[in-house]
Scaffold this active site. Structure first.
Site, PDB file in Angstrom:
ATOM      1  N   LYS A 130      46.111  38.247  45.479  1.00 47.85           N
ATOM      2  CA  LYS A 130      45.251  38.488  46.566  1.00 47.85           C
ATOM      3  C   LYS A 130      44.571  36.871  46.646  1.00 47.85           C
ATOM      4  O   LYS A 130      44.453  36.301  45.914  1.00 47.85           O
ATOM      5  CB  LYS A 130      44.158  39.214  45.863  1.00 47.85           C
ATOM      6  CG  LYS A 130      43.039  39.422  46.636  1.00 47.85           C
ATOM      7  CD  LYS A 130      41.760  40.389  45.987  1.00 47.85           C
ATOM      8  CE  LYS A 130      40.470  40.389  47.089  1.00 47.85           C
ATOM      9  NZ  LYS A 130      39.778  41.470  46.488  1.00 47.85           N
ATOM     10  N   THR A 150      41.319  46.214  44.729  1.00 48.74           N
ATOM     11  CA  THR A 150      42.100  45.295  45.060  1.00 48.74           C
ATOM     12  C   THR A 150      42.029  43.913  44.016  1.00 48.74           C
ATOM     13  O   THR A 150      43.048  43.024  44.056  1.00 48.74           O
ATOM     14  CB  THR A 150      41.863  44.632  46.387  1.00 48.74           C
ATOM     15  OG1 THR A 150      40.346  44.124  46.558  1.00 48.74           O
ATOM     16  CG2 THR A 150      42.004  45.708  47.497  1.00 48.74           C
ATOM     17  N   ASP A 151      40.850  43.828  43.501  1.00 55.69           N
ATOM     18  CA  ASP A 151      40.728  42.628  42.555  1.00 55.69           C
ATOM     19  C   ASP A 151      41.786  42.064  41.444  1.00 55.69           C
ATOM     20  O   ASP A 151      42.113  41.024  41.389  1.00 55.69           O
ATOM     21  CB  ASP A 151      39.449  42.455  41.854  1.00 55.69           C
ATOM     22  CG  ASP A 151      38.229  42.025  43.081  1.00 55.69           C
ATOM     23  OD1 ASP A 151      38.712  41.683  44.186  1.00 55.69           O
ATOM     24  OD2 ASP A 151      37.078  42.540  42.622  1.00 55.69           O
ATOM     25  N   THR A 183      37.497  49.909  45.756  1.00 57.47           N
ATOM     26  CA  THR A 183      36.864  50.244  47.075  1.00 57.47           C
ATOM     27  C   THR A 183      37.463  51.496  47.817  1.00 57.47           C
ATOM     28  O   THR A 183      36.906  52.061  48.565  1.00 57.47           O
ATOM     29  CB  THR A 183      36.922  48.706  48.043  1.00 57.47           C
ATOM     30  OG1 THR A 183      36.128  47.944  47.327  1.00 57.47           O
ATOM     31  CG2 THR A 183      36.102  49.106  49.378  1.00 57.47           C
TER      32      THR A 183
END
Ligand code: GLU
Length: 424
Positions: free
Chosen positions: A247, A170-171, A94
């Site tokens: 996360k 980020t995942d 992202t």
């Protein structure tokens, strides 16, 4: 009046006003991307459409907006002062995304230079060199990508970078952070950063995360870290150790948390100062060492009540070389699964036990089940996160073919993944 793709418009419908940028639309309809980041479509004969006077500049501008300005490369950003050199390696995700007006979706198509253009303040902090490693969403990373990235990071450090920033989806950022932590001993900071909300959204966290990452990249913290929002406000970012971070939320900007450890520290966004909470490796304390090698045939398996033992059998029979089990509580699986642990270790396949609780430490010495698991050869993962344990297993088995050596390495704290005492 005709509006073309990218024009800023105000649309009035039944007394409600919508503002946004025109996206590709079907005949008789107009679709806009609103400031909130949501799309809205209208039938053109039912609405009043007028151009937005300011052409959307202030509507989407500000610190978190994607600014289209492009400072020239090498522009002196700080009256002649020599800035530290930071390499910014872009992998996708992202933070490297913008709206694709072809599809209306957010896609990873930004390069490191685009990130610098979108966050011009970065140039006041360091002298950046951008390099694109990949443009993928992080679910597409694998052990091969981790090694390519690690090699690129090492090349930049060898070429004189005072710090390296890796922009990443980020995942799976925690897996990559762990992989870099095991593969590289670093004399300079290596900082992973991402964003939960893309640059076209006013709530984007890209600018603040990027600026805080840059502060860490020029700091004394010579570790692999993840730098992301500490709260949902724009006040500070947390600096998480690469092997202790996870996360923990799908969409909040403060999704990343250190587990079983305090964060290394925080970066105050306003003052751009760093405060540390725990001990860390200092700049220059360790020489650069690159230890690539990852065994992809390792699996992380979650135990659930009633889990069928044949699931583990499947990995053993299919040539897997290491298993991480995410057990219950202190680190248990059902009695039925224990012969499978024995079968794995008899086949010289290490098995590490971690916990679904995430917080706390494995202790298989309290209940019978746990003791039997240890007897079958299971290694207690201590307070290692399940994902970190998987990456560690892959890395260890990429370093040695000797079962006993692998077991010793798996028990050892290699890169901060095991802490001495459990955080209460
Ligand atoms: N799933 C994508 C990724 O991890 C987008 C999410 C993000 O970057 O935060 O790359």
């Amino acid at each position: 009046m005709e509006f073309k793709q990218g024009d800023w418009v105000r649309i009035e419908k039944n007394g409600t006003v919508y503002e946004g940028k025109v996206m590709p639309s079907m005949e008789g309809y107009i679709t806009i991307k609103m400031k909130s980041g949501y799309n809205a479509g209208f039938s053109t004969d039912r609405v009043r459409i007028t151009p937005l006077e300011n052409n959307g500049e202030t509507a989407n501008g500000g610190r978190n907006g994607l600014k289209e300005c492009r400072p020239e490369r090498g522009e002196p950003s700080d009256s002649g002062k020599k800035l530290p050199k930071v390499a910014i390696l872009s992998t996708g995700g992202t933070i490297a995304s913008k709206i694709d007006y072809r599809t209306g979706a957010v896609s990873s198509q930004f390069t490191a230079d685009d990130i610098l253009a979108a966050i011009p303040e970065l140039r006041e902090i360091a002298d950046f060199k951008g390099r694109v490693i990949s443009s993928i969403l992080s679910e597409n990373m694998d052990s091969e990508s981790w090694q390519n990235l690690a090699r690129a990071v090492v090349e930049e450090i060898e070429a004189g970078a005072d710090g390296v920033i890796v922009t990443h989806g980020t995942d799976t950022m925690m897996y990559t952070a762990a992989a870099l932590s095991f593969m590289i001993e670093t004399p300079v900071p290596i900082v992973l950063v991402g964003s939960q909300r893309s640059a076209d959204r006013p709530s984007s966290d890209n600018a603040m995360n990027g600026i805080c990452a840059a502060c860490v990249a020029i700091s004394d913290i010579a570790e692999v870290s993840v730098v992301m929002h500490g709260t949902t406000s724009d006040d500070f970012c947390e600096i998480h150790r690469g092997t202790k971070v996870r996360k923990m939320h799908t969409s909040r900007r403060d999704a990343f948390k250190s587990v079983n450890s305090l964060p290394i520290g925080v970066v105050d966004y306003n003052t751009r100062t760093i405060k540390t909470f725990i001990d860390y490796t200092r700049r220059g304390e360790k020489p650069l060492k690159f230890k690539p090698g990852m065994e992809p045939k390792c699996a992380l398996v979650k135990f659930t009540p009633g889990s069928d033992p044949s699931v583990l059998d499947c990995y053993i029979d299919n040539g897997y070389r290491g298993l991480v089990l995410e057990g219950t509580g202190l680190g248990h699986v059902s009695t039925k699964l224990i012969p499978m642990i024995q079968k794995a270790t008899d086949a010289k396949m290490p098995v590490i036990i971690t916990s679904q609780c995430l917080n706390g430490r494995i202790c298989d010495r309290v209940y019978d089940t746990g003791r039997d698991m240890i007897k079958a050869g299971a290694i207690e993962g201590e307070d290692t996160l399940p994902e970190t344990a998987l990456v560690k297993m892959m890395w260890v088995l990429g370093q040695t073919d000797e079962f006993d050596k692998a077991i010793d390495m798996l028990r050892e704290n290699i890169s901060g993944e095991i802490t001495e005492c459990t955080l209460k």
